[in-house]
Design a protein around this motif. Sequence first.
Motif, PDB file in Angstrom:
ATOM      1  N   ARG A   1       0.833  -1.207   0.000  1.00 38.96           N
ATOM      2  CA  ARG A   1       0.000   0.000   0.000  1.00 38.96           C
ATOM      3  C   ARG A   1       0.869   1.259   0.000  1.00 38.96           C
ATOM      4  NH1 ARG A   1      -1.650   3.798   3.187  1.00 38.96           N
ATOM      5  NH2 ARG A   1      -0.500   2.975   4.976  1.00 38.96           N
ATOM      6  N   CYS A   2       1.869   1.279   0.886  1.00 30.88           N
ATOM      7  CA  CYS A   2       2.770   2.438   0.969  1.00 30.88           C
ATOM      8  C   CYS A   2       3.569   2.612  -0.328  1.00 30.88           C
ATOM      9  CB  CYS A   2       3.727   2.279   2.150  1.00 30.88           C
ATOM     10  SG  CYS A   2       2.937   2.331   3.766  1.00 30.88           S
ATOM     11  N   PHE A   3       3.984   1.488  -0.902  1.00 28.61           N
ATOM     12  CA  PHE A   3       4.741   1.537  -2.156  1.00 28.61           C
ATOM     13  C   PHE A   3       3.898   2.141  -3.273  1.00 28.61           C
ATOM     14  CE2 PHE A   3       5.955  -0.102  -6.269  1.00 28.61           C
ATOM     15  CZ  PHE A   3       7.331   0.031  -6.281  1.00 28.61           C
ATOM     16  N   ASP A   4       2.650   1.685  -3.385  1.00 28.97           N
ATOM     17  CA  ASP A   4       1.778   2.187  -4.442  1.00 28.97           C
ATOM     18  C   ASP A   4       1.467   3.672  -4.258  1.00 28.97           C
ATOM     19  OD1 ASP A   4       1.788  -0.274  -5.614  1.00 28.97           O
ATOM     20  OD2 ASP A   4      -0.231  -0.842  -4.987  1.00 28.97           O
ATOM     21  N   GLU A   5       1.339   4.117  -3.024  1.00 28.26           N
ATOM     22  CA  GLU A   5       1.091   5.530  -2.769  1.00 28.26           C
ATOM     23  C   GLU A   5       2.274   6.387  -3.212  1.00 28.26           C
ATOM     24  OE1 GLU A   5       0.097   6.149   1.297  1.00 28.26           O
ATOM     25  OE2 GLU A   5      -1.960   5.399   1.091  1.00 28.26           O
ATOM     26  N   ALA A   6       3.472   5.839  -3.045  1.00 29.11           N
ATOM     27  CA  ALA A   6       4.679   6.600  -3.390  1.00 29.11           C
ATOM     28  C   ALA A   6       5.058   6.499  -4.859  1.00 29.11           C
ATOM     29  CB  ALA A   6       5.844   6.116  -2.518  1.00 29.11           C
ATOM     30  N   ASN A   7       4.657   5.413  -5.525  1.00 29.41           N
ATOM     31  CA  ASN A   7       5.146   5.146  -6.885  1.00 29.41           C
ATOM     32  C   ASN A   7       4.061   5.111  -7.954  1.00 29.41           C
ATOM     33  OD1 ASN A   7       8.214   4.273  -6.554  1.00 29.41           O
ATOM     34  ND2 ASN A   7       7.080   3.392  -4.840  1.00 29.41           N
ATOM     35  N   GLY A   8       2.787   5.129  -7.523  1.00 27.91           N
ATOM     36  CA  GLY A   8       1.691   5.069  -8.487  1.00 27.91           C
ATOM     37  C   GLY A   8       0.808   3.864  -8.238  1.00 27.91           C
TER      38      GLY A   8
ATOM     39  N   ASN B   1      12.640   7.019  -4.313  1.00 30.38           N
ATOM     40  CA  ASN B   1      12.006   7.794  -3.239  1.00 30.38           C
ATOM     41  C   ASN B   1      12.935   7.934  -2.032  1.00 30.38           C
ATOM     42  OD1 ASN B   1       9.063   8.365  -4.064  1.00 30.38           O
ATOM     43  ND2 ASN B   1       9.252   6.173  -4.494  1.00 30.38           N
ATOM     44  N   PRO B   2      14.047   8.631  -2.210  1.00 31.53           N
ATOM     45  CA  PRO B   2      15.028   8.729  -1.119  1.00 31.53           C
ATOM     46  C   PRO B   2      14.520   9.486   0.109  1.00 31.53           C
ATOM     47  CG  PRO B   2      15.617  10.190  -2.931  1.00 31.53           C
ATOM     48  CD  PRO B   2      14.502   9.317  -3.429  1.00 31.53           C
ATOM     49  N   GLN B   3      13.488  10.316  -0.048  1.00 30.89           N
ATOM     50  CA  GLN B   3      12.973  11.105   1.072  1.00 30.89           C
ATOM     51  C   GLN B   3      11.831  10.422   1.822  1.00 30.89           C
ATOM     52  OE1 GLN B   3      14.676  13.833   1.810  1.00 30.89           O
ATOM     53  NE2 GLN B   3      15.919  13.486  -0.021  1.00 30.89           N
ATOM     54  N   ASN B   4      11.332   9.323   1.284  1.00 28.31           N
ATOM     55  CA  ASN B   4      10.171   8.668   1.896  1.00 28.31           C
ATOM     56  C   ASN B   4      10.631   7.701   2.994  1.00 28.31           C
ATOM     57  OD1 ASN B   4       7.729   7.355   2.467  1.00 28.31           O
ATOM     58  ND2 ASN B   4       7.036   7.514   0.343  1.00 28.31           N
ATOM     59  N   VAL B   5      10.963   8.274   4.146  1.00 32.07           N
ATOM     60  CA  VAL B   5      11.522   7.489   5.251  1.00 32.07           C
ATOM     61  C   VAL B   5      10.511   6.477   5.786  1.00 32.07           C
ATOM     62  CG1 VAL B   5      12.540   7.607   7.564  1.00 32.07           C
ATOM     63  CG2 VAL B   5      13.056   9.380   5.875  1.00 32.07           C
ATOM     64  N   SER B   6       9.240   6.845   5.815  1.00 27.94           N
ATOM     65  CA  SER B   6       8.222   5.936   6.341  1.00 27.94           C
ATOM     66  C   SER B   6       8.121   4.665   5.494  1.00 27.94           C
ATOM     67  CB  SER B   6       6.854   6.624   6.410  1.00 27.94           C
ATOM     68  OG  SER B   6       6.439   7.053   5.120  1.00 27.94           O
ATOM     69  N   LEU B   7       8.243   4.797   4.184  1.00 31.16           N
ATOM     70  CA  LEU B   7       8.238   3.639   3.293  1.00 31.16           C
ATOM     71  C   LEU B   7       9.475   2.779   3.547  1.00 31.16           C
ATOM     72  CD1 LEU B   7       7.240   1.947   0.898  1.00 31.16           C
ATOM     73  CD2 LEU B   7       8.348   3.596  -0.635  1.00 31.16           C
TER      74      LEU B   7
END
Length: 214
Positions: free
Chosen positions: A58-65, A114-120
């Motif tokens: 879910r987190c991956f899809d939110e960050a990548n599409g 996504n280098p800034q997406n620490v939560s992912l």
Amino acid sequence: MRRIRMAEYRAGFLKLACIWMAILMYGLDATKKHTGGASCSPKHLTALTESLVNESLRCFDEANGKHLGIWSPGFPELHVQKSSPPNWTKVHCSFLFMYEGLNDILEDQKNNLNPQNVSLHKKLQETIERIKMLANCINNIFNSTCSSKPSPPKMPKNVFERKQWSHTLLKAARDYLVWLEKKFVSYVRGTKNGKGKVTKTQPHKYLEGSGYLL
């Protein structure tokens, strides 16, 4: 005299309590060492790992599409015959493949996409650690060390294809864990109904109870 006896009684009681505490702590320490620092309950650990993989997806899809589609070659290492019982050696191999694949996804997200997406990053790292724990748990219980380590997955170079590849791998890992969890649930129900069977892939000592919980 009475005070002396009470003091002796208290001292004896404290000594006995210390002995029991030492025995308890020794047992807990031995269990942690044998299972990698956590209780080895494969059914519950599988359910927890599946939940983490689903959350990572879910987190991956939110960050990548959210409309990446499916990587058409797929991942045969995570393909199962839903009606077949688990082959625990192959299950262990699948977890090794899953572990390597999710590590690749994490590295790609941290260093490239996504280098800034620490939560992912944290969610993927937690999931990877849980997969490793589950693999060790399954291996310890069923003595199912992967005899032929699978080749590590190869991530494509194109950016969109990398996203699609990663999405498909996470989805395949989730579906694999859902299948495995259902196998554990079916076995528990069969055992309660008197239909559980001991097979070569289910060591007798495990089914009788040897420090492990299904």
